[in-house]
Design a protein around this motif. Structure first.
Motif, mmCIF file in Angstrom:
data_model
loop_
_atom_site.group_PDB
_atom_site.id
_atom_site.type_symbol
_atom_site.label_atom_id
_atom_site.label_comp_id
_atom_site.label_asym_id
_atom_site.label_seq_id
_atom_site.Cartn_x
_atom_site.Cartn_y
_atom_site.Cartn_z
ATOM 1 N N LEU A 1 0.823 -1.203 0.000
ATOM 2 C CA LEU A 1 0.000 0.000 0.000
ATOM 3 C C LEU A 1 0.863 1.260 0.000
ATOM 4 O O LEU A 1 0.571 2.229 -0.706
ATOM 5 C CB LEU A 1 -0.925 0.002 1.215
ATOM 6 N N SER B 1 -5.227 2.381 -7.663
ATOM 7 C CA SER B 1 -6.317 1.638 -7.036
ATOM 8 C C SER B 1 -5.767 0.849 -5.867
ATOM 9 O O SER B 1 -4.661 0.292 -5.946
ATOM 10 C CB SER B 1 -6.968 0.686 -8.044
ATOM 11 N N PHE B 2 -6.542 0.759 -4.787
ATOM 12 C CA PHE B 2 -6.088 0.097 -3.571
ATOM 13 C C PHE B 2 -7.130 -0.928 -3.121
ATOM 14 O O PHE B 2 -8.331 -0.677 -3.185
ATOM 15 C CB PHE B 2 -5.858 1.119 -2.458
ATOM 16 N N ILE C 1 -10.046 3.446 4.215
ATOM 17 C CA ILE C 1 -11.055 3.495 3.151
ATOM 18 C C ILE C 1 -11.703 4.879 3.096
ATOM 19 O O ILE C 1 -11.885 5.458 2.021
ATOM 20 C CB ILE C 1 -12.113 2.403 3.367
ATOM 21 N N VAL D 1 -9.286 7.664 1.459
ATOM 22 C CA VAL D 1 -8.885 7.622 0.052
ATOM 23 C C VAL D 1 -9.828 8.496 -0.760
ATOM 24 O O VAL D 1 -11.040 8.341 -0.705
ATOM 25 C CB VAL D 1 -8.903 6.172 -0.487
ATOM 26 N N LYS E 1 -8.857 5.105 -6.174
ATOM 27 C CA LYS E 1 -10.033 4.276 -5.916
ATOM 28 C C LYS E 1 -9.655 3.219 -4.877
ATOM 29 O O LYS E 1 -8.506 2.772 -4.816
ATOM 30 C CB LYS E 1 -10.508 3.596 -7.204
ATOM 31 N N VAL E 2 -10.618 2.817 -4.076
ATOM 32 C CA VAL E 2 -10.346 1.839 -3.031
ATOM 33 C C VAL E 2 -11.428 0.768 -3.033
ATOM 34 O O VAL E 2 -12.610 1.054 -3.250
ATOM 35 C CB VAL E 2 -10.235 2.512 -1.649
ATOM 36 N N SER F 1 -12.415 -3.253 -0.957
ATOM 37 C CA SER F 1 -12.128 -3.978 0.278
ATOM 38 C C SER F 1 -12.680 -5.389 0.229
ATOM 39 O O SER F 1 -13.623 -5.684 -0.512
ATOM 40 C CB SER F 1 -12.712 -3.236 1.487
#
Length: 373
Positions: free
Chosen positions: A254, A311-312, A331, A334, A339-340, A342
């Motif tokens: 990350l 993106s994460f 979250i 961001v 973009k995130v 999960s």
């Protein structure tokens, strides 16, 4: 015999059983109060306890692969091996050197066109000066004539600390999982570059550039993609590269993606934390420089630096993980254009069993955000 071999475990269990049987059988003879009898009882109990602890420790290590070898267990840096040849397509580059190959644990794995190939390599960082062993998984398509003119997306895969790259092959089964996802039509073929974040063992550098010390962030953000792109058919643009890891490796993934969206388009942290650890294993990472410490804090970066791209993917569980609250904060922080996504499990601890449940969808997520040509 290797630390993780079944033979070593069987020997340890056999010794434990034999010691227990000897204790039961000899105890009546050693019931006297003489010094020799007392010493005999102490010796039998000690031998039984040591054999039992060794058996339990070896069984746990075989299940979770905390250590990959005796040298790793005792903290000795391992010799990198004898160079045999250069990686395929490495003409004109000296930054990736192949030292051996393995067959993936998949059906037809001995034929690269069916099962792919795993290269054992040494990556030499041109800028950082760091050398690190790694495994490079090449999918079957890499060896098929229909793909001869194509480049492939690549994903850097990181272990936790103090794990070894062997964990990614045996314990977390990345090559096999990637092969299965492609076969099921859920992901595109990708090259996996698997290594541990501990590139200056035994120190845990938390993937930061340590003042006067290992330049670990530079190695992962600059040297590694450049070296691999020069040795294999991988593009050099951010859309060609992703990075994933668990625990410490998740933090590193990350952090690297957050600070270097021009290098990595997608970053996934499995059970990650969000601020660099500082403890006896890390030593003094920042030498009193608060700006460097802040930069290694992902929450601080999201709050105080302009939004970046990329993106994460982050993972946690409602029960069993200690990072749920911080993951929810990440979250929330961001902001676009980043973009995130999960993965939140109902339950799952900080262990291989949990990560094996998260890796298949994580590889699919990475595949959807990366491209080759």
């Amino acid at each position: 015999m290797g630390l993780t071999s079944t033979t070593v475990l069987v020997v340890a269990v056999t010794l434990a059983v034999a010691s227990f049987a000897a204790t039961v059988g000899l105890w009546p003879r050693l019931a006297r109060r003489s010094a020799a009898a007392v010493a005999g009882r102490v010796g039998l109990l000690l031998a039984t306890q040591l054999a039992l602890f060794a058996s339990v420790g070896l069984a746990a290590n075989n299940a979770f692969l905390f250590y990959g070898s005796w040298a790793d267990l005792f903290g000795r840096q391992q010799d990198l091996g004898v160079v045999t040849d250069h990686a395929a397509g490495a003409s004109g580059t000296r930054h990736v050197t192949r030292t051996g190959t393995r067959h993936p644990d998949v059906p037809g794995g001995r034929d690269p066109r069916v099962g792919g190939r795993i290269d054992q390599v040494v990556v030499s960082g041109r800028t950082s000066g760091i050398q690190s062993p790694a495994y490079v998984y090449l999918p079957p398509e890499y060896f098929r004539s229909a793909y001869a003119g194509r480049t492939f997306p690549a994903v850097v895969v990181l272990t936790g600390y103090p794990g070894t790259a062997e964990n990614l092959l045996k314990g977390l089964r990345y090559p096999r999982t990637a092969h299965e996802r492609v076969a099921a039509g859920r992901a595109r073929p990708m090259i996996l570059v698997m290594l541990r974040p501990t590139v200056a063992p035994p120190r845990d550098t938390e993937c930061v550039d340590v003042p006067g010390g290992p330049q670990t962030e530079t190695f992962f953000a600059k040297d590694l993609p450049e070296a691999v792109s020069g040795a294999y058919r991988v593009g050099r643009k951010a859309r060609n590269w992703g990075i994933i890891g668990n625990s410490t490796g998740g933090y590193c993934a990350l952090k690297t993606g957050l600070h270097h969206p021009d290098r990595y388009a997608a970053s996934a942290g499995l059970s990650a934390y969000y601020r660099a650890a500082e403890d006896p294993t890390t030593g003094d990472l920042f030498h009193g420089d608060q700006a460097l410490r802040d930069r290694a804090d992902l929450m601080w970066t999201l709050e105080n630096r302009p939004p970046s791209g990329g993106s994460f993917l982050v993972t946690t569980s409602r029960e069993g993980e200690g990072n749920r609250r911080s993951t929810m904060r990440f979250i929330d922080k961001v902001k676009a254009p980043a973009k995130v996504s999960s993965i939140v499990l109902d339950s799952g601890g900080h262990n291989f069993t949990t990560w094996r449940r998260e890796i298949p969808p994580a590889l699919e997520w990475l595949s959807a955000r990366l491209s080759g040509n």
